[in-house]
Design a protein around this motif. Structure first.
Motif, PDB file in Angstrom:
ATOM      1  N   GLY A   1       0.784  -1.227   0.000  1.00 22.47           N
ATOM      2  CA  GLY A   1       0.000   0.000   0.000  1.00 22.47           C
ATOM      3  C   GLY A   1       0.812   1.271   0.000  1.00 22.47           C
ATOM      4  O   GLY A   1       0.331   2.319  -0.425  1.00 22.47           O
ATOM      5  N   GLY A   2       2.050   1.238   0.506  1.00 25.61           N
ATOM      6  CA  GLY A   2       2.924   2.395   0.430  1.00 25.61           C
ATOM      7  C   GLY A   2       2.338   3.662   1.029  1.00 25.61           C
ATOM      8  O   GLY A   2       1.933   3.688   2.193  1.00 25.61           O
TER       9      GLY A   2
ATOM     10  N   TYR B   1      -0.391   5.184   0.749  1.00 23.42           N
ATOM     11  CA  TYR B   1      -1.748   5.059   1.281  1.00 23.42           C
ATOM     12  C   TYR B   1      -1.704   4.631   2.748  1.00 23.42           C
ATOM     13  O   TYR B   1      -2.430   5.180   3.585  1.00 23.42           O
ATOM     14  CB  TYR B   1      -2.532   4.041   0.451  1.00 23.42           C
ATOM     15  CG  TYR B   1      -3.892   3.708   1.034  1.00 23.42           C
ATOM     16  CD1 TYR B   1      -5.001   4.504   0.749  1.00 23.42           C
ATOM     17  CD2 TYR B   1      -4.055   2.609   1.870  1.00 23.42           C
ATOM     18  CE1 TYR B   1      -6.243   4.206   1.291  1.00 23.42           C
ATOM     19  CE2 TYR B   1      -5.291   2.307   2.419  1.00 23.42           C
ATOM     20  CZ  TYR B   1      -6.383   3.103   2.120  1.00 23.42           C
ATOM     21  OH  TYR B   1      -7.601   2.810   2.676  1.00 23.42           O
TER      22      TYR B   1
ATOM     23  N   TYR C   1      -2.718   5.690 -11.769  1.00 26.49           N
ATOM     24  CA  TYR C   1      -2.081   4.413 -12.099  1.00 26.49           C
ATOM     25  C   TYR C   1      -2.647   3.805 -13.383  1.00 26.49           C
ATOM     26  O   TYR C   1      -1.889   3.514 -14.318  1.00 26.49           O
ATOM     27  CB  TYR C   1      -2.227   3.424 -10.950  1.00 26.49           C
ATOM     28  CG  TYR C   1      -1.304   3.665  -9.770  1.00 26.49           C
ATOM     29  CD1 TYR C   1      -0.424   4.740  -9.740  1.00 26.49           C
ATOM     30  CD2 TYR C   1      -1.321   2.826  -8.668  1.00 26.49           C
ATOM     31  CE1 TYR C   1       0.402   4.961  -8.660  1.00 26.49           C
ATOM     32  CE2 TYR C   1      -0.486   3.032  -7.568  1.00 26.49           C
ATOM     33  CZ  TYR C   1       0.368   4.107  -7.568  1.00 26.49           C
ATOM     34  OH  TYR C   1       1.196   4.327  -6.506  1.00 26.49           O
TER      35      TYR C   1
ATOM     36  N   TYR D   1       6.865   2.768  -6.262  1.00 26.77           N
ATOM     37  CA  TYR D   1       6.251   1.470  -6.530  1.00 26.77           C
ATOM     38  C   TYR D   1       6.812   0.383  -5.613  1.00 26.77           C
ATOM     39  O   TYR D   1       6.090  -0.550  -5.243  1.00 26.77           O
ATOM     40  CB  TYR D   1       6.456   1.070  -7.992  1.00 26.77           C
ATOM     41  CG  TYR D   1       5.587   1.847  -8.960  1.00 26.77           C
ATOM     42  CD1 TYR D   1       4.203   1.851  -8.837  1.00 26.77           C
ATOM     43  CD2 TYR D   1       6.157   2.585  -9.996  1.00 26.77           C
ATOM     44  CE1 TYR D   1       3.404   2.561  -9.714  1.00 26.77           C
ATOM     45  CE2 TYR D   1       5.364   3.298 -10.879  1.00 26.77           C
ATOM     46  CZ  TYR D   1       3.989   3.287 -10.735  1.00 26.77           C
ATOM     47  OH  TYR D   1       3.208   4.005 -11.607  1.00 26.77           O
TER      48      TYR D   1
ATOM     49  N   ASP E   1       4.889   0.318  -2.529  1.00 25.02           N
ATOM     50  CA  ASP E   1       3.582  -0.310  -2.736  1.00 25.02           C
ATOM     51  C   ASP E   1       3.676  -1.822  -2.603  1.00 25.02           C
ATOM     52  O   ASP E   1       2.718  -2.486  -2.187  1.00 25.02           O
ATOM     53  CB  ASP E   1       3.036   0.029  -4.125  1.00 25.02           C
ATOM     54  CG  ASP E   1       2.712   1.507  -4.288  1.00 25.02           C
ATOM     55  OD1 ASP E   1       2.521   2.194  -3.259  1.00 25.02           O
ATOM     56  OD2 ASP E   1       2.660   1.984  -5.436  1.00 25.02           O
TER      57      ASP E   1
ATOM     58  N   GLY F   1       2.119  -2.543  -8.705  1.00 23.35           N
ATOM     59  CA  GLY F   1       2.067  -1.602  -7.590  1.00 23.35           C
ATOM     60  C   GLY F   1       0.679  -1.026  -7.384  1.00 23.35           C
ATOM     61  O   GLY F   1       0.183  -0.958  -6.256  1.00 23.35           O
TER      62      GLY F   1
ATOM     63  N   ARG G   1      -1.784  -3.350  -5.637  1.00 19.98           N
ATOM     64  CA  ARG G   1      -1.597  -3.496  -4.183  1.00 19.98           C
ATOM     65  C   ARG G   1      -2.266  -2.352  -3.424  1.00 19.98           C
ATOM     66  O   ARG G   1      -2.798  -2.557  -2.340  1.00 19.98           O
ATOM     67  CB  ARG G   1      -0.108  -3.552  -3.834  1.00 19.98           C
ATOM     68  CG  ARG G   1       0.483  -4.957  -3.801  1.00 19.98           C
ATOM     69  CD  ARG G   1       0.459  -5.624  -5.148  1.00 19.98           C
ATOM     70  NE  ARG G   1       1.016  -6.964  -5.138  1.00 19.98           N
ATOM     71  CZ  ARG G   1       1.100  -7.730  -6.234  1.00 19.98           C
ATOM     72  NH1 ARG G   1       0.668  -7.274  -7.403  1.00 19.98           N
ATOM     73  NH2 ARG G   1       1.590  -8.946  -6.156  1.00 19.98           N
ATOM     74  N   VAL G   2      -2.243  -1.150  -4.000  1.00 21.30           N
ATOM     75  CA  VAL G   2      -2.943  -0.031  -3.354  1.00 21.30           C
ATOM     76  C   VAL G   2      -4.446  -0.281  -3.388  1.00 21.30           C
ATOM     77  O   VAL G   2      -5.158  -0.088  -2.386  1.00 21.30           O
ATOM     78  CB  VAL G   2      -2.587   1.307  -4.033  1.00 21.30           C
ATOM     79  CG1 VAL G   2      -3.350   2.455  -3.379  1.00 21.30           C
ATOM     80  CG2 VAL G   2      -1.084   1.570  -3.951  1.00 21.30           C
TER      81      VAL G   2
END
Length: 448
Positions: free
Chosen positions: A77-78, A80, A104, A216, A219, A303, A306-307
């Motif tokens: 999620g990075g 986020y 994205y 990325y 993420d 990436g 995953r978000v």
């Protein structure tokens, strides 16, 4: 090492894979096209190289901050995740709304279309009728590979990252051969149209855009082995390699085309190769750009999904998107949704303006994402941190203040795009509350 539940992601990415994700996520089509745009906003080769060096330095500062954030919260999620923990669910949703649902898939659609154009050009297929089917085929193929899990996706992106590095190396060698005995002239050259300070500051935005994509890896942090050690190392090594590649490539453009020639070129990579090898050289670099853009799409799909998956697990997106397949350990529903939306944008051709409208939002996301580092340092002062950004708080402050200043300058230079970016972010507020209301109503109906 963090332990993961049985239905979550598997940590299968090593340092090499992680570094390739950083390099592959940053190097797309920008270095093959953007230098001519930047040249038109500068007055000499030296000024242009300074601009790319400033952009590289700023990005490295941001990368070091992301290294600490990733080491603190090594999960999918990075940005986020960082925004959700520091500022709450709605600010995190606004970032996810802008990026995972617009930027994205818009980036994937745009770059897949560019891949198709260069591939068709390289194999001698003329006519725009082939571009969209090839672009859609590339997106479907990439999503299909990623459905089998992160190892399959990593193998794909590793191959294409190596190919794009070979393409950059070919450009550098060609430029140096063309210049041979007068390399110093590249730093002076014939000045283009003089640019104002505001235009110079605005030229940093396309430079930063070309350096974008380093997030990325964060993420995908939930799939990195020994993340507290691997993430900082891969981010540092990968981004340093990118900065070196970009500076060498720009120097090669200046050496082979001159500053005025670079500013006048619409396709500097092809023009440089054509000067030494003729049309065959332009075809070779078209293949290289096709490989580079395809590799970027592979990383953006992985990436971005995953978000989306993290948003689904939080209940601010479709719950089905929040599932991780227990066999492949891939977010298959999120991958399919992102791929399908990217295909729609590709076929409709509406991705161009979407990207222009979300670029400011993307870099605002980086500003606030790195801003969470101050929150983590304040609220988790005693938490063990295997990696800490050097020169804190100077380095994150420099990044935040400078990038925000560039955003303001670009907003003055192009107010329509910046204004629409803010409108898109603001539209996420009613969507967030509507989704929350809908989710609560569905929960009540199920409880009856």
């Amino acid at each position: 090492m963090l332990t993961e539940p049985a239905n979550a992601y598997a940590r299968r990415l090593n340092t090499w894979d992680a570094a390739m994700i950083v390099i592959g996520g940053v190097i797309g089509a920008g270095i093959f096209l953007t230098p001519s745009t930047v040249a038109r906003h500068t007055t000499s080769g030296a000024e242009l190289l300074i601009l790319w060096a400033i952009g590289g330095g700023l990005t490295l500062a941001g990368v070091l901050c992301y290294a600490e954030l990733g080491a603190r919260r090594p999960q999918a999620g990075g940005i986020y995740v960082y925004l959700r923990e520091a500022f709450g669910l709605m600010p995190a949703f606004l970032f996810g709304w802008t990026m995972a649902l617009i930027n994205y898939p818009g980036s994937v659609a745009a770059v897949a279309t560019m891949f198709a154009e260069y591939l068709c050009s390289a194999v001698g297929i003329s006519g725009s009728a082939y571009v969209k089917p090839v672009a859609v085929g590339a997106i479907v193929f990439i999503v299909g590979i990623n459905l089998f899990g992160i190892r399959a996706g990593a193998w794909l992106q590793n191959v294409f990252t190596v190919l794009k590095l070979l393409a950059v190396a070919l450009l550098v060698i060609t430029g140096l051969i063309l210049a041979h005995e007068h390399l110093g002239v590249a730093l002076i050259g014939k000045p283009a149209t003089p640019a104002s300070p505001w235009a110079f500051a605005g030229a940093l935005l396309p430079v930063l855009f070309s350096y974008g994509g380093f997030h990325y890896l964060n993420d995908l942090a939930g799939e990195v082995r020994n993340p507290q050690r691997t993430l900082p190392r891969a981010l540092g090594m990968g981004m340093t390699g990118v900065v070196i590649c970009y500076l060498l490539a720009n120097y090669a453009y200046l050496a082979g085309l001159g500053h005025a020639g670079l500013a006048a070129s619409e396709a500097p990579a092809a023009d440089l190769m054509r000067r030494l090898f003729g049309e065959r050289g332009a075809t070779v670099i078209a293949v290289g750009i096709a490989c580079s853009t395809f590799g970027y799409c592979a990383i953006a799909v992985a990436g971005g999904a995953r978000v989306m998956q993290t948003m689904g697990a939080d209940g601010v997106f479709f719950r089905a998107a929040g599932r991780v397949d227990p066999r492949t350990r891939a977010p298959q529903v999120a991958l399919a949704l992102l791929g399908a939306w990217a295909v729609v944008l590709t076929l409709s051709g509406t991705f161009g303006q979407l990207l222009n409208y979300t670029t400011v939002g993307e870099w605002l996301g980086h500003v606030f994402g790195i801003g969470t580092l101050f929150w983590y340092r304040k609220h988790f002062i005693d938490e063990p941190a295997p990696y800490r950004v050097p020169f804190y708080p100077l380095l994150p402050l420099i990044f935040v203040v400078t990038v925000f200043g560039v955003i303001v300058a670009s907003a003055i230079h192009a107010p329509r795009d910046a204004g629409m970016s803010l409108v898109i972010i603001a539209l996420g507020v009613p969507v967030f509350y509507a989704w929350q209301h809908w989710s609560r109503r569905r929960s009540r109906e199920r409880g009856r």
